[in-house]
Design a protein around this motif. Structure first.
Motif, mmCIF file in Angstrom:
data_model
loop_
_atom_site.group_PDB
_atom_site.id
_atom_site.type_symbol
_atom_site.label_atom_id
_atom_site.label_comp_id
_atom_site.label_asym_id
_atom_site.label_seq_id
_atom_site.Cartn_x
_atom_site.Cartn_y
_atom_site.Cartn_z
ATOM 1 N N LEU A 76 1.334 -1.073 0.205
ATOM 2 C CA LEU A 76 0.198 -0.104 0.021
ATOM 3 C C LEU A 76 1.091 1.572 0.352
ATOM 4 N N VAL A 77 0.717 2.066 -0.827
ATOM 5 C CA VAL A 77 0.897 3.513 -1.520
ATOM 6 C C VAL A 77 0.530 4.851 -0.389
ATOM 7 N N CYS A 78 0.942 5.554 0.516
ATOM 8 C CA CYS A 78 0.391 5.968 1.751
ATOM 9 C C CYS A 78 0.966 7.097 2.071
ATOM 10 N N GLY A 79 0.272 8.110 1.804
ATOM 11 C CA GLY A 79 0.685 9.552 2.310
ATOM 12 C C GLY A 79 1.247 10.347 0.796
ATOM 13 N N ASP A 80 1.779 11.357 0.918
ATOM 14 C CA ASP A 80 2.333 11.965 -0.377
ATOM 15 C C ASP A 80 2.730 11.449 -1.275
ATOM 16 N N LEU A 81 1.497 11.428 -2.235
ATOM 17 C CA LEU A 81 2.019 10.567 -3.103
ATOM 18 C C LEU A 81 3.286 10.632 -4.694
ATOM 19 N N GLU A 82 3.519 11.828 -4.866
ATOM 20 C CA GLU A 82 4.642 12.343 -5.393
ATOM 21 C C GLU A 82 6.025 11.678 -4.472
ATOM 22 N N LYS A 83 6.259 12.396 -3.974
ATOM 23 C CA LYS A 83 6.697 11.423 -2.968
ATOM 24 C C LYS A 83 7.636 9.998 -3.187
ATOM 25 N N ALA A 84 6.250 9.443 -2.781
ATOM 26 C CA ALA A 84 6.502 7.726 -2.056
ATOM 27 C C ALA A 84 6.825 7.118 -4.175
ATOM 28 N N VAL A 85 6.413 8.152 -5.357
ATOM 29 C CA VAL A 85 6.301 7.827 -6.435
ATOM 30 C C VAL A 85 7.553 8.327 -6.782
ATOM 31 N N GLN A 86 8.205 9.166 -6.308
ATOM 32 C CA GLN A 86 10.216 9.248 -6.603
ATOM 33 C C GLN A 86 11.364 8.147 -6.522
ATOM 34 N N ARG A 87 10.651 8.060 -4.649
ATOM 35 C CA ARG A 87 11.464 6.884 -3.971
ATOM 36 C C ARG A 87 10.940 5.787 -4.414
ATOM 37 N N ILE A 88 10.081 5.225 -4.852
ATOM 38 C CA ILE A 88 10.325 4.347 -5.253
ATOM 39 C C ILE A 88 10.511 3.923 -7.139
ATOM 40 N N LYS A 89 10.839 5.148 -7.507
ATOM 41 C CA LYS A 89 11.776 4.800 -9.341
ATOM 42 C C LYS A 89 12.665 5.891 -8.873
ATOM 43 N N GLN A 90 13.832 5.721 -7.490
ATOM 44 C CA GLN A 90 15.338 6.014 -7.490
ATOM 45 C C GLN A 90 15.552 4.532 -7.344
ATOM 46 N N GLU A 91 14.297 3.404 -6.842
ATOM 47 C CA GLU A 91 15.521 1.861 -6.567
ATOM 48 C C GLU A 91 15.508 1.669 -7.983
ATOM 49 N N PRO A 92 16.606 1.007 -7.878
ATOM 50 C CA PRO A 92 17.257 -0.193 -9.390
ATOM 51 C C PRO A 92 16.322 -0.869 -9.776
ATOM 52 N N GLY A 93 16.575 -0.739 -11.087
ATOM 53 C CA GLY A 93 15.384 -1.567 -11.998
ATOM 54 C C GLY A 93 15.422 -0.781 -13.311
ATOM 55 N N LYS A 94 13.719 -1.506 -13.692
ATOM 56 C CA LYS A 94 13.554 -1.299 -14.807
ATOM 57 C C LYS A 94 12.629 -0.356 -14.905
ATOM 58 N N GLY A 95 11.910 -0.280 -14.128
ATOM 59 C CA GLY A 95 10.974 0.543 -13.325
ATOM 60 C C GLY A 95 9.559 0.145 -13.101
ATOM 61 N N LEU A 96 8.225 1.480 -13.565
ATOM 62 C CA LEU A 96 6.926 0.595 -13.344
ATOM 63 C C LEU A 96 6.123 1.084 -14.590
ATOM 64 N N ALA A 108 0.937 12.580 -14.020
ATOM 65 C CA ALA A 108 1.158 13.378 -15.188
ATOM 66 C C ALA A 108 1.283 14.500 -14.967
ATOM 67 N N GLU A 109 0.096 15.120 -14.395
ATOM 68 C CA GLU A 109 0.374 16.098 -13.757
ATOM 69 C C GLU A 109 2.002 16.790 -12.773
ATOM 70 N N MET A 110 2.445 15.796 -12.402
ATOM 71 C CA MET A 110 3.676 15.758 -11.307
ATOM 72 C C MET A 110 4.993 15.592 -12.509
ATOM 73 N N GLY A 111 4.366 15.518 -13.677
ATOM 74 C CA GLY A 111 5.858 15.303 -14.672
ATOM 75 C C GLY A 111 6.057 13.881 -14.072
ATOM 76 N N LEU A 112 6.048 12.426 -13.289
ATOM 77 C CA LEU A 112 6.676 11.694 -13.810
ATOM 78 C C LEU A 112 6.423 10.554 -13.931
ATOM 79 N N ILE A 113 5.925 10.411 -15.098
ATOM 80 C CA ILE A 113 5.238 9.486 -16.472
ATOM 81 C C ILE A 113 6.395 9.542 -17.368
ATOM 82 N N ASP A 114 7.755 8.580 -17.883
ATOM 83 C CA ASP A 114 8.709 8.566 -18.442
ATOM 84 C C ASP A 114 8.247 8.394 -19.609
ATOM 85 N N GLU A 115 7.238 7.554 -20.213
ATOM 86 C CA GLU A 115 6.965 6.919 -21.351
ATOM 87 C C GLU A 115 5.496 6.842 -20.973
#
Length: 161
Positions: A76-96, A108-115
């Motif tokens: 479950l992802v709770c709290g600040d969505l932008e911070k949580a997604v940025q944290r997950i995206k910083q983990e090594p790997g292929k992405g989300l 998209a509003e937060m500019g967090l979609i790479d593709e």
């Protein structure tokens, strides 16, 4: 959409390119009901089995303010969505990989979609929700891939410019 062997094969390939899935509550519950191993799915054609196995095994993150807990290999992802997604995206790997309506709009509003990947089906419907309805700014995209299917569906991949 009509079930299509080629689309399901591509969906497996797409799922395998990601480390985890990022779902909102609605998509999570719909996917779990349809694809969790042991869920009553009716008579599933053999060609759907690879997708069922792949999505069942995938790591999932679920964004929800109403769920208290999740399972099905999910967190479950709770709290600040932008911070949580940025944290997950910083983990090594292929992405989300994400999907749905509300969550992709917020990302998209937060500019967090790479593709972005859009699969256009050869069917017109005159009702239903509109993808990215309410987006407050333009997101200019550059085409990076395109695949046509025998069914007439077209998958297009874009990156933000």
């Amino acid at each position: 959409m009509q079930p299509d062997q080629e689309i399901f094969r591509r969906a497996v390939e797409t799922l395998e390119r990601a480390d985890a899935l990022l779902f909102g509550r609605v998509i999570y519950e719909m996917m779990e009901a349809a694809w969790r191993q042991g869920a009553p799915t009716g008579a599933m054609p053999d060609w759907m089995q690879p997708f069922a196995r792949t999505i069942d095994a995938a790591k999932k993150y679920v964004v929800s303010s109403t769920l208290d807990r999740v399972d099905w290999n999910a967190e479950l992802v709770c709290g600040d969505l932008e911070k949580a997604v940025q944290r997950i995206k910083q983990e090594p790997g292929k992405g989300l990989l994400t999907g749905g309506l509300k969550l992709p709009l917020a990302l998209a509003e937060m500019g967090l979609i790479d593709e972005y990947e859009f699969v256009v089906q050869p069917r017109l419907v005159g009702h239903g929700p509109t993808l990215f309805a309410g987006l407050s700014k333009f997101v200019d995209l550059r085409l990076v891939g395109r695949q046509e299917y025998d069914s007439g569906a077209v998958a297009m991949r874009y990156e933000p410019r």
